[in-house]
Motif scaffolding. Structure first.
Motif, PDB file in Angstrom:
ATOM      1  N   ALA A  22      -6.970  -6.599   2.161  1.00  0.00           N
ATOM      2  CA  ALA A  22      -5.840  -6.384   3.050  1.00  0.00           C
ATOM      3  C   ALA A  22      -5.928  -5.014   3.713  1.00  0.00           C
ATOM      4  CB  ALA A  22      -4.527  -6.513   2.273  1.00  0.00           C
ATOM      5  N   LEU A  23      -6.343  -4.004   2.947  1.00  0.00           N
ATOM      6  CA  LEU A  23      -6.514  -2.670   3.516  1.00  0.00           C
ATOM      7  C   LEU A  23      -7.562  -2.704   4.616  1.00  0.00           C
ATOM      8  CD1 LEU A  23      -6.233   0.411   3.614  1.00  0.00           C
ATOM      9  CD2 LEU A  23      -7.867   0.554   1.735  1.00  0.00           C
ATOM     10  N   PHE A  24      -8.678  -3.400   4.355  1.00  0.00           N
ATOM     11  CA  PHE A  24      -9.740  -3.491   5.339  1.00  0.00           C
ATOM     12  C   PHE A  24      -9.239  -4.153   6.615  1.00  0.00           C
ATOM     13  CE2 PHE A  24     -13.249  -5.432   7.522  1.00  0.00           C
ATOM     14  CZ  PHE A  24     -14.281  -4.533   7.406  1.00  0.00           C
ATOM     15  N   LEU A  25      -8.548  -5.281   6.476  1.00  0.00           N
ATOM     16  CA  LEU A  25      -8.072  -6.001   7.640  1.00  0.00           C
ATOM     17  C   LEU A  25      -7.055  -5.194   8.423  1.00  0.00           C
ATOM     18  CD1 LEU A  25      -7.719  -9.600   6.221  1.00  0.00           C
ATOM     19  CD2 LEU A  25      -9.437  -8.749   7.804  1.00  0.00           C
ATOM     20  N   CYS A  26      -6.165  -4.533   7.704  1.00  0.00           N
ATOM     21  CA  CYS A  26      -5.182  -3.685   8.373  1.00  0.00           C
ATOM     22  C   CYS A  26      -5.874  -2.603   9.169  1.00  0.00           C
ATOM     23  CB  CYS A  26      -4.236  -3.065   7.346  1.00  0.00           C
ATOM     24  SG  CYS A  26      -3.014  -1.957   8.071  1.00  0.00           S
ATOM     25  N   ALA A  27      -6.922  -2.017   8.569  1.00  0.00           N
ATOM     26  CA  ALA A  27      -7.637  -0.921   9.217  1.00  0.00           C
ATOM     27  C   ALA A  27      -8.425  -1.386  10.413  1.00  0.00           C
ATOM     28  CB  ALA A  27      -8.564  -0.256   8.202  1.00  0.00           C
ATOM     29  N   VAL A  28      -9.194  -2.458  10.238  1.00  0.00           N
ATOM     30  CA  VAL A  28     -10.121  -2.863  11.284  1.00  0.00           C
ATOM     31  C   VAL A  28      -9.446  -3.644  12.399  1.00  0.00           C
ATOM     32  CG1 VAL A  28     -12.206  -4.191  11.759  1.00  0.00           C
ATOM     33  CG2 VAL A  28     -12.056  -2.842   9.685  1.00  0.00           C
ATOM     34  N   LEU A  29      -8.482  -4.487  12.060  1.00  0.00           N
ATOM     35  CA  LEU A  29      -7.887  -5.352  13.059  1.00  0.00           C
ATOM     36  C   LEU A  29      -6.652  -4.764  13.718  1.00  0.00           C
ATOM     37  CD1 LEU A  29      -8.201  -8.767  11.249  1.00  0.00           C
ATOM     38  CD2 LEU A  29      -9.732  -7.726  12.899  1.00  0.00           C
ATOM     39  N   GLY A 192     -10.147   2.358  13.245  1.00  0.00           N
ATOM     40  CA  GLY A 192     -10.133   1.137  12.455  1.00  0.00           C
ATOM     41  C   GLY A 192     -11.443   0.927  11.722  1.00  0.00           C
ATOM     42  N   ALA A 193     -12.560   1.155  12.423  1.00  0.00           N
ATOM     43  CA  ALA A 193     -13.867   1.007  11.781  1.00  0.00           C
ATOM     44  C   ALA A 193     -14.049   2.052  10.690  1.00  0.00           C
ATOM     45  CB  ALA A 193     -14.978   1.127  12.822  1.00  0.00           C
ATOM     46  N   LEU A 194     -13.557   3.263  10.906  1.00  0.00           N
ATOM     47  CA  LEU A 194     -13.658   4.303   9.878  1.00  0.00           C
ATOM     48  C   LEU A 194     -12.841   3.939   8.649  1.00  0.00           C
ATOM     49  CD1 LEU A 194     -13.467   7.431  12.215  1.00  0.00           C
ATOM     50  CD2 LEU A 194     -15.421   6.766  10.799  1.00  0.00           C
ATOM     51  N   MET A 195     -11.663   3.360   8.862  1.00  0.00           N
ATOM     52  CA  MET A 195     -10.869   2.905   7.718  1.00  0.00           C
ATOM     53  C   MET A 195     -11.559   1.748   7.005  1.00  0.00           C
ATOM     54  SD  MET A 195      -8.149   4.622   7.027  1.00  0.00           S
ATOM     55  CE  MET A 195      -7.145   3.455   6.113  1.00  0.00           C
ATOM     56  N   GLY A 196     -12.172   0.854   7.781  1.00  0.00           N
ATOM     57  CA  GLY A 196     -12.923  -0.229   7.161  1.00  0.00           C
ATOM     58  C   GLY A 196     -14.089   0.281   6.348  1.00  0.00           C
ATOM     59  N   LEU A 197     -14.763   1.312   6.868  1.00  0.00           N
ATOM     60  CA  LEU A 197     -15.870   1.935   6.138  1.00  0.00           C
ATOM     61  C   LEU A 197     -15.372   2.495   4.814  1.00  0.00           C
ATOM     62  CD1 LEU A 197     -18.755   3.073   5.918  1.00  0.00           C
ATOM     63  CD2 LEU A 197     -17.994   5.019   7.317  1.00  0.00           C
ATOM     64  N   GLY A 198     -14.248   3.185   4.857  1.00  0.00           N
ATOM     65  CA  GLY A 198     -13.681   3.735   3.628  1.00  0.00           C
ATOM     66  C   GLY A 198     -13.325   2.649   2.627  1.00  0.00           C
ATOM     67  N   ALA A 199     -12.752   1.544   3.112  1.00  0.00           N
ATOM     68  CA  ALA A 199     -12.356   0.452   2.219  1.00  0.00           C
ATOM     69  C   ALA A 199     -13.568  -0.175   1.539  1.00  0.00           C
ATOM     70  CB  ALA A 199     -11.583  -0.603   3.006  1.00  0.00           C
ATOM     71  N   ILE A 200     -14.661  -0.359   2.287  1.00  0.00           N
ATOM     72  CA  ILE A 200     -15.868  -0.940   1.690  1.00  0.00           C
ATOM     73  C   ILE A 200     -16.466   0.006   0.666  1.00  0.00           C
ATOM     74  CG2 ILE A 200     -18.249  -1.633   2.138  1.00  0.00           C
ATOM     75  CD1 ILE A 200     -17.362  -2.814   4.744  1.00  0.00           C
ATOM     76  N   LEU A 201     -16.558   1.290   1.015  1.00  0.00           N
ATOM     77  CA  LEU A 201     -17.139   2.252   0.080  1.00  0.00           C
ATOM     78  C   LEU A 201     -16.289   2.350  -1.186  1.00  0.00           C
ATOM     79  CD1 LEU A 201     -18.338   5.034   2.544  1.00  0.00           C
ATOM     80  CD2 LEU A 201     -19.707   3.284   1.393  1.00  0.00           C
ATOM     81  N   GLU A 202     -14.980   2.224  -1.038  1.00  0.00           N
ATOM     82  CA  GLU A 202     -14.111   2.173  -2.223  1.00  0.00           C
ATOM     83  C   GLU A 202     -14.429   0.946  -3.062  1.00  0.00           C
ATOM     84  OE1 GLU A 202      -9.710   3.060  -2.993  1.00  0.00           O
ATOM     85  OE2 GLU A 202      -9.907   3.225  -0.816  1.00  0.00           O
ATOM     86  N   GLN A 203     -14.604  -0.184  -2.393  1.00  0.00           N
ATOM     87  CA  GLN A 203     -14.929  -1.416  -3.099  1.00  0.00           C
ATOM     88  C   GLN A 203     -16.228  -1.261  -3.881  1.00  0.00           C
ATOM     89  OE1 GLN A 203     -12.893  -4.054  -2.832  1.00  0.00           O
ATOM     90  NE2 GLN A 203     -14.047  -5.795  -3.602  1.00  0.00           N
TER      91      GLN A 203
END
Length: 243
Positions: A22-29, A192-203
């Motif tokens: 959800a964090l990723f989607l919120c960030a990227v989309l 958004g892409a930077l937030m998605g990057l952070g979410a993946i690296l957290e994962q």
């Protein structure tokens, strides 16, 4: 701009996911974007495209998300230029100065709507159909459509951004990271892409890298609450581990 709204609303309804997704989607989309409820949009099979090289159109329907609050009024852009790049630069300058989260969200919404406008009617339709396919869990069609958009417009960052999201939803983290990298090559300010990057690296439990990604997002969008909260949470976690 209706197309931008349809794309965002369509991508919002992809799937129900866990908290990290959800964090990723919120960030990227779309970071805290909210558009008015739209009517059902029927994508009819066999419709003509305004440009040559017609792609194969999926026979699917997009139902816009319901119950969304209206977007807050956006601050005016301090630019008289008709050049989209100049107007985008002016919006980013406003975003960096704005400290009110609500006002910043309105500016961010204008930026994301501008990102969705590719300048090609064909690519815009491909992106809409890809969002529609994703919303109905037809990942294969979505990937095909996004790849067609990339062929027609290789420098269009949002096509890579959308594919990064689709890859993430399928737990293809390496491919998602590669698409995020391509997004940032084309638009280094893509919060958004930077937030998605952070979410993946957290994962992937790469907390230092995730914190760096969130800091980069805040350098562009200082009032982004999601980035502030994520960075604060990780700072507390890493501080506790070092004690």
């Amino acid at each position: 701009m209706p197309l931008a709204r349809l794309l965002l609303e369509g991508m919002r309804g992809i799937v129900k996911v866990d908290a990290m997704r959800a964090l990723f989607l919120c960030a990227v989309l779309g970071t805290a974007l909210a558009f008015p409820t739209a009517e059902r949009v029927n994508v009819q099979k066999g419709g003509a495209l305004p440009e040559t090289g017609e792609p194969q159109q999926p026979d699917v329907k997009l139902k816009a998300a319901e119950g969304l609050d209206a977007q807050a009024p956006a601050a005016p852009v301090d630019s008289t230029s008709d050049d989209p790049a100049d107007r985008l630069d002016a919006l980013f300058a406003q975003l960096k100065r704005e400290r009110s989260p609500e006002a910043a969200e309105a500016i961010a919404g204008q930026i994301q709507a501008a990102w969705l406008e590719s300048g090609s009617a064909t690519v815009d339709l491909l992106m809409l159909w890809a969002a529609t396919a994703s919303a109905t869990s037809d990942a294969g069609v979505a990937f095909d459509l996004l790849e067609q958009a990339m062929v027609l417009k290789p420098d269009y960052a949002e096509a890579y951004n959308a594919r990064a999201t689709a890859n993430f939803l399928l737990s293809r983290y390496g491919r998602s990271l590669a698409d995020i990298e391509q997004t940032l090559i084309r638009e280094p300010r893509h919060f958004g892409a930077l937030m998605g990057l952070g979410a993946i690296l957290e994962q992937l439990d790469r907390k230092d890298g995730a914190m760096d990604a969130y800091r980069r997002a805040l350098a562009v969008y200082p009032a982004m609450r999601e980035a502030q909260e994520a960075l604060g949470r990780l700072a507390d976690e890493t501080s506790g581990q070092s004690l």
